[in-house]
Design a protein around this motif. Structure first.
Motif, short mmCIF file in Angstrom:
data_model
loop_
_atom_site.label_atom_id
_atom_site.label_comp_id
_atom_site.label_asym_id
_atom_site.label_seq_id
_atom_site.Cartn_x
_atom_site.Cartn_y
_atom_site.Cartn_z
N TYR A 189 -7.93 9.04 -5.46
CA TYR A 189 -7.75 8.81 -6.87
C TYR A 189 -6.74 10.16 -7.25
O TYR A 189 -5.76 10.09 -8.07
CB TYR A 189 -9.05 9.09 -7.69
CG TYR A 189 -8.90 9.20 -9.14
CD1 TYR A 189 -8.85 7.98 -9.97
CD2 TYR A 189 -8.60 10.35 -9.88
CE1 TYR A 189 -8.63 8.11 -11.26
CE2 TYR A 189 -8.44 10.53 -11.02
CZ TYR A 189 -8.72 9.25 -11.86
OH TYR A 189 -8.13 9.21 -13.09
N ALA A 190 -7.06 11.26 -7.00
CA ALA A 190 -6.05 12.31 -7.21
C ALA A 190 -4.54 12.16 -6.72
O ALA A 190 -3.67 12.52 -7.56
CB ALA A 190 -6.65 13.49 -6.55
N LEU A 191 -4.55 11.66 -5.53
CA LEU A 191 -3.22 11.35 -4.99
C LEU A 191 -2.38 10.30 -6.06
O LEU A 191 -1.15 10.35 -6.31
CB LEU A 191 -3.17 10.98 -3.62
CG LEU A 191 -3.43 12.20 -2.75
CD1 LEU A 191 -3.46 11.45 -1.23
CD2 LEU A 191 -2.48 13.25 -2.89
N SER A 192 -3.23 9.28 -6.24
CA SER A 192 -2.80 8.07 -7.19
C SER A 192 -2.44 8.79 -8.50
O SER A 192 -1.10 8.31 -8.99
CB SER A 192 -3.63 6.95 -7.15
OG SER A 192 -3.40 6.04 -8.04
N TYR A 193 -3.13 9.34 -9.19
CA TYR A 193 -3.04 10.02 -10.61
C TYR A 193 -1.83 10.88 -10.57
O TYR A 193 -1.27 10.74 -11.61
CB TYR A 193 -4.42 10.59 -11.01
CG TYR A 193 -4.16 11.31 -12.21
CD1 TYR A 193 -4.66 10.42 -13.61
CD2 TYR A 193 -3.94 12.63 -12.55
CE1 TYR A 193 -4.55 11.00 -14.67
CE2 TYR A 193 -4.09 13.13 -13.88
CZ TYR A 193 -4.23 12.24 -14.72
OH TYR A 193 -4.27 12.71 -16.24
N SER A 194 -1.63 11.79 -9.47
CA SER A 194 -0.50 12.59 -9.58
C SER A 194 0.87 11.79 -9.22
O SER A 194 1.88 12.34 -8.94
CB SER A 194 -0.53 13.72 -8.38
OG SER A 194 -1.83 14.40 -8.72
N GLY A 195 0.88 10.66 -8.57
CA GLY A 195 2.07 9.68 -8.36
C GLY A 195 2.48 9.80 -6.91
O GLY A 195 3.68 9.84 -6.58
N VAL A 196 1.58 10.37 -5.96
CA VAL A 196 2.11 10.63 -4.72
C VAL A 196 1.30 10.13 -3.53
O VAL A 196 1.27 10.32 -2.41
CB VAL A 196 2.18 12.42 -4.25
CG1 VAL A 196 3.36 13.03 -5.07
CG2 VAL A 196 0.71 12.87 -4.83
N SER A 197 0.71 8.84 -4.21
CA SER A 197 0.06 8.09 -3.11
C SER A 197 1.33 7.43 -2.28
O SER A 197 2.25 7.31 -2.49
CB SER A 197 -0.84 7.02 -3.48
OG SER A 197 -0.13 6.09 -4.46
N GLU A 198 0.99 7.00 -0.95
CA GLU A 198 1.69 6.35 -0.09
C GLU A 198 2.37 5.20 -0.77
O GLU A 198 3.86 4.88 -0.72
CB GLU A 198 1.10 5.92 1.19
CG GLU A 198 1.96 5.36 2.27
CD GLU A 198 1.19 4.82 3.37
OE1 GLU A 198 1.74 4.06 4.41
OE2 GLU A 198 0.09 5.27 3.69
N GLU A 199 1.73 4.18 -1.37
CA GLU A 199 2.04 3.00 -2.40
C GLU A 199 3.13 3.71 -3.24
O GLU A 199 4.29 2.79 -3.57
CB GLU A 199 1.02 2.30 -2.85
CG GLU A 199 1.73 0.97 -3.45
CD GLU A 199 0.51 0.30 -4.22
OE1 GLU A 199 0.63 -0.45 -5.06
OE2 GLU A 199 -0.66 0.52 -3.99
N GLN A 200 2.92 4.59 -4.04
CA GLN A 200 3.60 4.98 -4.90
C GLN A 200 4.89 5.65 -4.63
O GLN A 200 5.98 5.62 -5.31
CB GLN A 200 2.85 5.87 -5.96
CG GLN A 200 1.91 5.28 -6.91
CD GLN A 200 0.96 6.27 -7.55
OE1 GLN A 200 0.39 7.43 -6.93
NE2 GLN A 200 0.52 5.99 -8.68
N LEU A 201 4.85 6.30 -3.33
CA LEU A 201 6.05 7.18 -2.77
C LEU A 201 7.08 5.93 -2.44
O LEU A 201 8.42 6.27 -2.21
CB LEU A 201 5.76 8.00 -1.72
CG LEU A 201 4.93 9.05 -2.22
CD1 LEU A 201 4.44 10.06 -1.04
CD2 LEU A 201 5.99 10.07 -3.26
N GLU A 202 6.45 4.83 -2.08
CA GLU A 202 7.52 3.72 -1.73
C GLU A 202 8.04 2.98 -2.64
O GLU A 202 8.92 2.09 -2.75
CB GLU A 202 6.74 2.77 -0.66
CG GLU A 202 6.12 3.39 0.77
CD GLU A 202 5.56 2.64 1.71
OE1 GLU A 202 5.31 1.39 1.12
OE2 GLU A 202 5.25 3.06 2.84
N SER A 203 7.63 3.14 -4.00
CA SER A 203 7.97 2.31 -5.14
C SER A 203 9.19 2.96 -5.77
O SER A 203 9.97 3.83 -5.42
CB SER A 203 7.04 2.51 -6.35
OG SER A 203 7.47 1.86 -7.46
N THR A 204 10.15 1.82 -6.50
CA THR A 204 11.31 2.21 -6.99
C THR A 204 11.41 3.11 -7.90
O THR A 204 12.50 4.18 -8.03
CB THR A 204 11.92 0.99 -7.48
OG1 THR A 204 11.93 -0.02 -6.35
CG2 THR A 204 13.39 1.25 -8.00
#
Length: 318
Positions: A189-204
């Motif tokens: 949750y913390a990684l996703s909230y901060s925008g650095v989850s694996e999925e978010q890092l691969e996002s445009t």
């Protein structure tokens, strides 16, 4: 002020935007000019601790009357309630420093009571940064103590993490006060909230405090001498960043949260941002005890780079 002139914003408004940086700097030189004795310094330090305990008492009252709310920290109205973390951290460092850099017995009651302030404001970040601060201030004592006494201190860190994750609704699967403990859920949750989850890092497009600020820094230093990189966009009279700023140009999702360093670069450009940070760090290192200075500098940089930056841009705290 050049960014405000270029963007057609009145200098009076610019002065209002920058006053939050002036206040602690002016107070620093005013207090330095007093040439306080050690007795005076102890008096004011003790006064600050009493004021923090006053905020602890009002935080308990706040929980009893209106429950857990982010926008009120003790007696202070603050959007997001981020200053509550600063009070808990700096209160702990100050108490430890005034107690001959030692914590034992009832001292832990005082230190842990400071956590009531961010708990009442539903702050998540405190459970990640507070254990690190405890380890930093207790490190020298840990390496000198017997294995048995060290165990008592070491156990405190997972204890804080366990209870912290259960006390914050965002950090447990049930999303409620005193939900179950799930370490992986809290970290994800913390990684996703901060925008650095694996999925978010691969996002445009980037999002979240860390993800957005990382994208801003990368974009800025791809063209560091452009007008926008050097001077920023300033703030419009509505209080937001100038309408000329387009988050998509920086690879951001519109409306995303940004950590303090990203906001500062967008608002005033990277030279002014770097200068302000260096000024504050330089003020911190006037503290004769370098260990205390190092810990405070570490926290200020963490707060600026990864969080809201209230140690720099909130006069009621800085």
């Amino acid at each position: 002020f050049m960014n405000y002139i270029i963007n057609g914003v009145p200098l009076l408004w610019a002065g209002y935007q920058y006053y939050k940086y002036y206040v602690p700097i002016v107070l620093f030189f005013a207090m330095k000019g007093l040439n306080m004795s050690s007795e005076d310094a102890f008096y004011y330090g003790n006064l600050i601790l009493k004021l923090i305990l006053f905020q602890v008492a009002f935080s308990i009252l706040k929980i009893a009357i209106i429950g857990f709310r982010e926008n009120i920290t003790g007696t202070i109205s603050d959007t997001g309630g981020g200053i509550g973390i600063g009070y808990a951290i700096m209160g702990t460092i100050l108490y430890w420093a005034m107690n001959n850099k030692d914590l034992q017995g009832k001292d832990w009651i005082y230190v842990l009571s400071f956590l009531i302030i961010p708990i009442a404001s539903n702050k998540r970040a405190i459970w990640f940064i507070f254990p690190i601060i405890i380890l930093l201030i207790m490190y020298e004592k840990i390496i000198r103590l017997s294995a048995r006494r060290v165990a008592y201190i070491i156990i405190l860190v997972p204890f804080l993490i366990y209870f912290g994750f259960r006390l914050n609704p965002s950090l447990n699967p049930e999303r409620k006060l005193w939900g179950s403990f799930n370490f992986n859920y809290a970290i994800n949750y913390a990684l996703s909230y901060s925008g650095v989850s694996e999925e978010q890092l691969e996002s445009t497009y980037a999002q979240g405090r860390w993800g957005a600020s990382t994208a801003i820094i990368k974009t800025t230093f791809q063209n560091p001498f452009s007008r926008e990189s050097l001077l920023g966009y300033g703030r419009s009279r509505s209080g937001y960043i100038s309408e000329e700023f387009n988050p998509v140009d920086y690879g951001l999702i519109p409306g995303t949260m940004i950590s303090s360093i990203g906001v500062m670069i967008i608002q005033m450009g990277w030279p002014a941002t770097l200068l302000l940070i260096l000024i504050y760090i330089n003020m911190i290192y006037t503290i004769p005890d370098k260990k205390i200075a190092n810990i405070i500098a570490f926290y200020v940089l963490w707060d600026t780079i990864f969080y809201s930056g209230s140690m720099i841009n909130a006069p009621v705290q800085s």
